[in-house]
Enzyme design. Structure first.
Site, PDB file in Angstrom:
ATOM      1  N   ASN A  57     -41.441  34.476 -41.456  1.00  0.00           N
ATOM      2  CA  ASN A  57     -40.303  34.897 -40.634  1.00  0.00           C
ATOM      3  C   ASN A  57     -40.816  35.947 -39.652  1.00  0.00           C
ATOM      4  O   ASN A  57     -41.033  37.099 -40.029  1.00  0.00           O
ATOM      5  CB  ASN A  57     -39.211  35.480 -41.550  1.00  0.00           C
ATOM      6  CG  ASN A  57     -38.050  36.049 -40.752  1.00  0.00           C
ATOM      7  OD1 ASN A  57     -37.968  35.881 -39.535  1.00  0.00           O
ATOM      8  ND2 ASN A  57     -37.140  36.728 -41.444  1.00  0.00           N
ATOM      9  N   TRP A  58     -41.005  35.516 -38.417  1.00  0.00           N
ATOM     10  CA  TRP A  58     -41.590  36.420 -37.416  1.00  0.00           C
ATOM     11  C   TRP A  58     -40.606  37.486 -36.939  1.00  0.00           C
ATOM     12  O   TRP A  58     -40.980  38.411 -36.234  1.00  0.00           O
ATOM     13  CB  TRP A  58     -42.070  35.617 -36.192  1.00  0.00           C
ATOM     14  CG  TRP A  58     -43.262  34.771 -36.445  1.00  0.00           C
ATOM     15  CD1 TRP A  58     -43.874  34.525 -37.640  1.00  0.00           C
ATOM     16  CD2 TRP A  58     -44.012  34.039 -35.463  1.00  0.00           C
ATOM     17  NE1 TRP A  58     -44.950  33.684 -37.468  1.00  0.00           N
ATOM     18  CE2 TRP A  58     -45.054  33.377 -36.144  1.00  0.00           C
ATOM     19  CE3 TRP A  58     -43.896  33.872 -34.083  1.00  0.00           C
ATOM     20  CZ2 TRP A  58     -45.980  32.570 -35.476  1.00  0.00           C
ATOM     21  CZ3 TRP A  58     -44.804  33.070 -33.421  1.00  0.00           C
ATOM     22  CH2 TRP A  58     -45.843  32.422 -34.114  1.00  0.00           C
ATOM     23  N   LYS A  59     -39.330  37.321 -37.287  1.00  0.00           N
ATOM     24  CA  LYS A  59     -38.280  38.248 -36.817  1.00  0.00           C
ATOM     25  C   LYS A  59     -38.362  38.354 -35.288  1.00  0.00           C
ATOM     26  O   LYS A  59     -38.655  37.352 -34.639  1.00  0.00           O
ATOM     27  CB  LYS A  59     -38.385  39.585 -37.545  1.00  0.00           C
ATOM     28  CG  LYS A  59     -38.390  39.379 -39.074  1.00  0.00           C
ATOM     29  CD  LYS A  59     -38.186  40.612 -39.879  1.00  0.00           C
ATOM     30  CE  LYS A  59     -38.182  40.279 -41.364  1.00  0.00           C
ATOM     31  NZ  LYS A  59     -37.965  41.434 -42.217  1.00  0.00           N
ATOM     32  N   HIS A  76     -29.941  35.811 -43.651  1.00  0.00           N
ATOM     33  CA  HIS A  76     -30.918  36.889 -43.854  1.00  0.00           C
ATOM     34  C   HIS A  76     -30.176  38.232 -43.874  1.00  0.00           C
ATOM     35  O   HIS A  76     -29.222  38.434 -43.130  1.00  0.00           O
ATOM     36  CB  HIS A  76     -31.970  36.866 -42.732  1.00  0.00           C
ATOM     37  CG  HIS A  76     -33.138  37.745 -43.041  1.00  0.00           C
ATOM     38  ND1 HIS A  76     -33.084  39.109 -42.919  1.00  0.00           N
ATOM     39  CD2 HIS A  76     -34.383  37.461 -43.517  1.00  0.00           C
ATOM     40  CE1 HIS A  76     -34.259  39.621 -43.285  1.00  0.00           C
ATOM     41  NE2 HIS A  76     -35.061  38.638 -43.657  1.00  0.00           N
ATOM     42  N   GLU A 124     -34.475  37.713 -51.634  1.00  0.00           N
ATOM     43  CA  GLU A 124     -35.074  38.861 -50.950  1.00  0.00           C
ATOM     44  C   GLU A 124     -34.291  40.126 -51.310  1.00  0.00           C
ATOM     45  O   GLU A 124     -33.275  40.430 -50.668  1.00  0.00           O
ATOM     46  CB  GLU A 124     -35.012  38.676 -49.430  1.00  0.00           C
ATOM     47  CG  GLU A 124     -35.829  37.521 -48.910  1.00  0.00           C
ATOM     48  CD  GLU A 124     -36.264  37.748 -47.459  1.00  0.00           C
ATOM     49  OE1 GLU A 124     -37.470  37.678 -47.220  1.00  0.00           O
ATOM     50  OE2 GLU A 124     -35.413  37.998 -46.586  1.00  0.00           O
ATOM     51  N   GLY A 180     -39.509  45.264 -45.944  1.00  0.00           N
ATOM     52  CA  GLY A 180     -40.058  46.310 -45.072  1.00  0.00           C
ATOM     53  C   GLY A 180     -40.477  47.540 -45.865  1.00  0.00           C
ATOM     54  O   GLY A 180     -40.567  48.645 -45.327  1.00  0.00           O
ATOM     55  N   SER A 225     -41.957  42.423 -48.643  1.00  0.00           N
ATOM     56  CA  SER A 225     -43.256  43.105 -48.702  1.00  0.00           C
ATOM     57  C   SER A 225     -44.353  42.268 -49.349  1.00  0.00           C
ATOM     58  O   SER A 225     -45.176  42.780 -50.122  1.00  0.00           O
ATOM     59  CB  SER A 225     -43.111  44.461 -49.404  1.00  0.00           C
ATOM     60  OG  SER A 225     -42.223  45.276 -48.679  1.00  0.00           O
TER      61      SER A 225
END
Ligand code: 13P
Length: 258
Positions: free
Chosen positions: A13-15, A101, A171, A177, A217
């Site tokens: 997931n490149w965001k 998400h 998640e 993060g 993470s």
């Protein structure tokens, strides 16, 4: 296209990254190159919408698939300014779409909105990656109710034959993060719980079959343990998925698990 193989599924997931199309193309090229030599792993990258056509290329690459980070709740094209429909994503060759998400839930996606996006993605025959996760954990185990409610609220109304295509990405929000991922033992316990919720909703076979990913993470260092001890079917990777050497190392390490 449901994920029906025994292979591990690694989703990047490149965001909202990278900043330029040149960088996006470079990343995609490197990951395609790495995907070709994998034996037990399938790779999905989810770039920002504008980069998807640039990252897809003209020919299909083995073990490499395109994903998107969002699809509109609207099922039909029409007067919906700013929206990109699941039909348009499918037209670009997208096979997987992230739904619900936590970063989108934070910006206002309610369970009802998540359910509508899920339905739109399923309606186009693509595979939704339904993200669920608790804000925090405490001794009482209230987080388990949070997960159960999120699942029920987004797919409780779907028929089994439709729900079969859903992939769940667990998640925990506190691990996204963060400095460290969740302990692999806890990943295992929670993935069992998620499977049980699916078994209760749709029957024992669904509990056995549902694909569960872990996200939060993940790095090339912790990925093998999360998969082998956490016994999940794959990973949803954020930061490490835009770090080319790290992501390629991760793919290789997971593939070696067989
Ligand atoms: P990080 O891997 O950067 O923690 O992000 C996880 C995530 O949100 C993937 O969807």
């Amino acid at each position: 296209m449901p994920h029906t193989t025994n292979k591990k599924l690694i989703v990047g997931n490149w965001k909202m990254n990278p900043s330029t199309s040149v960088e996006a193309k470079k990343l995609a090229r490197k990951f395609k190159h790495a995907a070709v030599s994998l034996n037990h792993t399938e790779v999905v990258i989810c770039p920002p919408l504008t980069f998807i056509p640039l990252c897809t290329g003209r020919t299909k690459t083995a073990h490499f698939h395109m994903g998107a980070q969002v699809a509109s709740t609207q099922e039909e094209s029409g007067p919906h300014t700013g929206e990109v429909g699941a039909n348009m994503l499918r037209d670009l060759g997208v096979e997987y779409v992230i739904v619900g998400h936590s970063e989108q839930r934070k910006r206002g996606d309610t369970d009802a909105i998540v359910a509508a996006r899920l339905k739109a993605v399923l309606g186009q025959g693509m595979t939704p990656i339904l993200c669920i996760g608790e804000h925090s954990r405490d001794e009482s185990g209230a987080y388990l109710d949070v997960l159960k409610e999120q699942i029920k609220a987004s797919c409780g109304d779907l028929l089994k034959k439709v729900a079969k295509s859903i992939i769940v990405a667990y998640e925990p929000i506190w691990a996204i993060g963060a400095a460290e991922a969740m302990k692999s033992e806890d990943v295992y316990e929670t993935s069992l719980f998620i499977k049980k919720v699916f078994a209760d909703l749709y029957g024992a076979d669904m509990g056995l079959k549902v694909t569960v990913l872990y996200g939060g993470s993940v790095t090339y260092r912790n990925a093998p343990d999360i998969i082998s001890i956490g016994k999940v079917d794959g990973l949803l990777v954020g930061r490490e998925s835009i770090n080319a050497p790290g992501f390629i190392e991760l793919l290789k390490a997971v593939d070696l698990l067989g």
